[in-house]
Design a protein around this motif. Structure first.
Motif: not given
Length: 274
Positions: A124-145
Motif C-alpha cells: 500500500t506504500g507503493g500505492g500511496s507513492a502513486v497518489l503522491a506522484a500524481a499530486a506533485n509535478p516535481k516528482v521525476r520518477a516512481v518505483a513500486t514493489l
C-alpha cells in the motif's frame, strides 16, 4: 547488451562507493528513517512508503543501499497501523521530500536538488507513492514493489503520472496479485512504465528481517528478492534522477530473475547531468 546488463545487475546489487549515514526524521518533526551518503551537494532524493503494518526498519537495507550509491532515501513511519490512511501517507511522502530539500542533512555537507526527486514504496506504500506522484509535478520518477490498491485508487491516480514508472511484482504474491494491481497501475500510467515480475518473490519478500505481521500477511524476507530490487531501483533512480545513463541497459534488458512483463517505455530518459 545482455552481458553488459548482467554485469550492471551484479555491480548495482552490491553496496555503492559512499559511506552511509543514518538519521531520524523525528528531529525535523516527523517520525521515520533517513539514510544519506556521507557528503554531497545537489543529490537526488527518494521518499519511500512502507507497506501495510510494516515499519520503515524493514526497508533499512534498501534505503542504505540507495544512499551508498548517492541517493538520499527517507521513509516516514506514519500511518503504520491497521487503519492507516493511504491518502495521508501520500501527503507525508510529499512532506518527506520537502524536508529532504529544505533541510541541510548531516553536518550541512549534504543537500538535495529539488529537480531530482523520486518516490517509491511497497504494497500500500507503493500505492500511496502513486497518489503522491500524481499530486506533485516535481516528482521525476516512481518505483513500486508489490504495489497494492489504495483508497483513493492508485489505478486512477496513475493516469496523472507522466514521469517514468518502474513496478516490481512477485510471481508468488497472493496478497497483491500483479494482474490485479501493478499491471493495472502500469497500464493506466500516462508516462513510460515498466512491470518486472520476480517469479519467486512473495508479497513480503521485499521486506527485511522478521515481524509479527508475518502472521497476517503471506510471505517472508527473501535475499534473492532483495538483490534484484536493490539493483533495479538503484539503476532506475540513477538513470532518471541523476542522469547516469550508463545504467540504462539494465533497465532495458529482461532477466530470468526479473522478466519484463509490461513495457510502454517509449521515451528516452532525460539527461539531467548538465
Amino acid at each position: 547488451m545482455a552481458r553488459k546488463a548482467k554485469n550492471l545487475l551484479v555491480e548495482l546489487s552490491r553496496q555503492g562507493p559512499h559511506r552511509v549515514l543514518r538519521g531520524d526524521l523525528a528531529l525535523v518533526g516527523m517520525p521515520g528513517l533517513v539514510c544519506t551518503p556521507e557528503s554531497g551537494l545537489g543529490l537526488p532524493a527518494v521518499a519511500f512508503g512502507h507497506g501495510w503494518l510494516q515499519p520503515p526498519s524493514r526497508y533499512h537495507g534498501l534505503l542504505r543501499h540507495l544512499a551508498s550509491w548517492g541517493v538520499v532515501a527517507a521513509a516516514p513511519a506514519t500511518h503504520a497501523g491497521p487503519l492507516g490512511s493511504h491518502r495521508l501517507l501520500a501527503a507525508d511522502l510529499q512532506t518527506t521530500l520537502d524536508v529532504c530539500v529544505g533541510v541541510r542533512l548531516g553536518d550541512g555537507a549534504i543537500s538535495v536538488d529539488p529537480g531530482k526527486l523520486g518516490l517509491a514504496g511497497h504494497s500500500t506504500g507503493g500505492g500511496s507513492a502513486v497518489l503522491a506522484a500524481a499530486a506533485n509535478p516535481k516528482v521525476r520518477a516512481v518505483a513500486t514493489l508489490a504495489a497494492a490498491q489504495t483508497r483513493p485508487f492508485a489505478t486512477d491516480a496513475a493516469r496523472g503520472c507522466s514521469m517514468p514508472g518502474l513496478h516490481l511484482v512477485g510471481g508468488r504474491d497472493v496478497v497483491a496479485p500483479p494482474v490485479a494491481n501493478a499491471e493495472l497501475i502500469a497500464e493506466a500510467w500516462s508516462g513510460p512504465a515498466q512491470v518486472r515480475t520476480l517469479p519467486k518473490a512473495s508479497h513480503l519478500g521485499f521486506t527485511e528481517g522478521r515481524h509479527w505481521s508475518g502472521l497476517l500477511v503471506a510471505g517472508k524476507a527473501e535475499s534473492a528478492t532483495h538483490k534484484a530490487a536493490k539493483a533495479l531501483l538503484t539503476a532506475f533512480f540513477l538513470v532518471h534522477l541523476a542522469g547516469q545513463r550508463d545504467y540504462l541497459p539494465l533497465l532495458e534488458t529482461p532477466f530470468k530473475s526479473a522478466d519484463i512483463t509490461f513495457d510502454n517505455t517509449l521515451e528516452d530518459p532525460v539527461d539531467q547531468s548538465a
